[in-house]
Enzyme design. Structure first.
Site, PDB file in Angstrom:
ATOM      1  N   GLU A 124       0.813  -1.222   0.000  1.00  0.00           N
ATOM      2  CA  GLU A 124       0.000   0.000   0.000  1.00  0.00           C
ATOM      3  C   GLU A 124       0.841   1.264   0.000  1.00  0.00           C
ATOM      4  OE1 GLU A 124      -2.610   2.331  -0.617  1.00  0.00           O
ATOM      5  OE2 GLU A 124      -3.635   0.495   0.020  1.00  0.00           O
ATOM      6  N   GLU A 185      16.015  14.856  -1.881  1.00  0.00           N
ATOM      7  CA  GLU A 185      17.276  14.177  -1.593  1.00  0.00           C
ATOM      8  C   GLU A 185      18.455  15.026  -2.080  1.00  0.00           C
ATOM      9  OE1 GLU A 185      17.500  11.377   0.021  1.00  0.00           O
ATOM     10  OE2 GLU A 185      15.366  10.832   0.055  1.00  0.00           O
ATOM     11  N   LYS A 200       5.505   4.638  -9.814  1.00  0.00           N
ATOM     12  CA  LYS A 200       4.224   4.579  -9.114  1.00  0.00           C
ATOM     13  C   LYS A 200       3.053   4.394 -10.083  1.00  0.00           C
ATOM     14  CE  LYS A 200       5.938   7.274  -5.212  1.00  0.00           C
ATOM     15  NZ  LYS A 200       5.985   8.602  -4.554  1.00  0.00           N
TER      16      LYS A 200
END
Length: 401
Positions: A124, A185, A200
């Protein structure tokens, strides 16, 4: 007592332990029995930390312990995560992960292994952080044929585009601020060039198509070319620029893309700002729905991971079916998709109208040395041909209807 192991004690792994400790009572009530973190796999020792006694350095210790029922993978990357997760499934342990790189690359294989061993593989938190989009697709929306998914699924880029719109700053300044706040990052390439969002949307497409959508096949563009001038044009048009991950039904497959789009005010995603994420879903029976929430961060993501742990604990000894076959999905050619395009060019109006016919011009005082215009709807392939003929194109951003 349900015993679990956490592989990787970084931002997400430590968050998982914190969520379990903080919400122990409510989690145990939902499961129907107690839960205990038995092992933490990490390269470090964490001397003086309360979890020190649980730390192990060899994943085989976890794999070979028959009392461990559930494993959380929060190491990141494809390897050694894949080797470790595969071993856990093969020894009869269910696994949950927040690792989108792992799921995008090996999701179908790990689901098949879980089915063979009568355990479960859940993920999830791999898309949208704390947003329960995967569980919704796998359970709540199973009566629908999903026609479109359109999402803001990367908090770093959404924060940067929001700041550029609010402050009028350039890309480099927004990136620096995002890094200083811990939203980006040190090497932000995966976020700003769209690779994170590409993985994704590949995962979501695999779930709604029922077979493997390879993220390498997803046409991906990032936001590194977006400028403060683009933001001025967007405001003039009453739109915002957002990095969208889109998957739209196209005949018997899906057209999948990650790129900056110009969103109108009436679109549900228009008001999604900062590090928040949202996923818009259109089903043939449901119609439109949107899932919104914190897309990143230790505790929101950990919350989604622990929700998987609860679900896995409720289904020990029972495999939950997921339709994600290993057969490769042939993604539709994005160049055959129709849309409108916003273009900035140094060509003159005569050249523009000769090549693009009727267009709508957009003017901003700060860009007096160029012309901005909106095309009629056309295939991407046709736009590319016309843009090459025109030349002198400084920028192109797609319209989202």
């Amino acid at each position: 007592m349900i015993k679990i192991a956490v592989m990787g004690y970084g931002t997400i792994g430590s968050g998982v332990v914190q969520v379990i400790e903080t919400n122990q009572d409510s989690i145990c009530k939902k499961i129907g029995e107690g839960i205990e973190v038995r092992y933490i796999l990490d390269l470090r020792d964490f001397q003086g930390d309360p979890i020190q006694s649980k730390v192990v350095h060899d994943y085989k210790i976890i794999a070979q312990d028959p009392e461990v029922d559930i494993v959380v993978e929060s190491m990141g990357g494809v390897e050694p995560a894949y080797t470790f997760v595969k071993a856990m499934l093969e020894t009869g342990k269910s696994v949950t992960t927040s690792n989108k790189a792992l799921v995008a690359a090996h999701g179908a294989d790990l689901i098949a292994t879980a089915k063979e061993k009568n355990v479960n593989f859940m993920f999830e938190a791999s898309v949208g952080g704390g947003i329960p989009i995967i569980r919704a697709l796998n359970s709540c929306l199973t009566a629908d044929r999903i026609e479109e998914i359109c999402g803001i699924v990367n908090g770093t880029t959404n924060y940067m585009l929001t700041r550029m719109a609010e402050e009028g700053c350039e890309f480099e300044e927004a990136l620096k601020e995002a890094q200083e706040k811990g939203y980006a990052e040190k090497d932000p390439t995966a976020d700003i060039e769209g690779h994170d969002a590409g993985r994704k949307i590949a995962i979501l497409t695999s779930l709604i198509a029922g077979q493997q959508a390879d993220f390498e096949d997803v046409h991906t563009e990032g936001i590194s070319s977006i400028t403060a001038t683009d933001i001025l044009y967007a405001k003039k048009m009453g739109r915002v620029i957002r990095l969208l991950a889109t998957s739209r039904q196209s005949e018997d497959t899906y057209a999948v893309m990650v790129a900056p789009f110009l969103l109108p005010k009436e679109h549900p995603l228009y008001t999604v700002n900062g590090v928040f994420n949202a996923v818009f879903v259109r089903g043939n029976m449901l119609g439109d729905a949107m899932f919104y929430g914190s897309g990143a961060g230790s505790l929101p993501t950990a919350s989604a991971v622990v929700a998987d742990v609860v679900e896995l604990a409720k289904h020990i000894g029972k495999h939950i079916e997921l339709e994600w076959r290993p057969e490769k999905l042939t993604i539709a050619d994005y160049k055959q998709q129709c849309m409108r395009f916003f273009v900035r060019t140094t060509a003159d109006r005569t050249e523009i109208e000769k090549i693009f016919d009727t267009v709508a011009y957009v003017e901003v005082p700060e860009a007096a040395d160029e012309i901005g215009f909106i095309t009629n709807e056309m295939k991407e392939e046709e736009y590319e041909t016309k843009a090459e003929q025109l030349g002198n194109v400084r920028q192109m951003i797609r319209f989202h209807s």
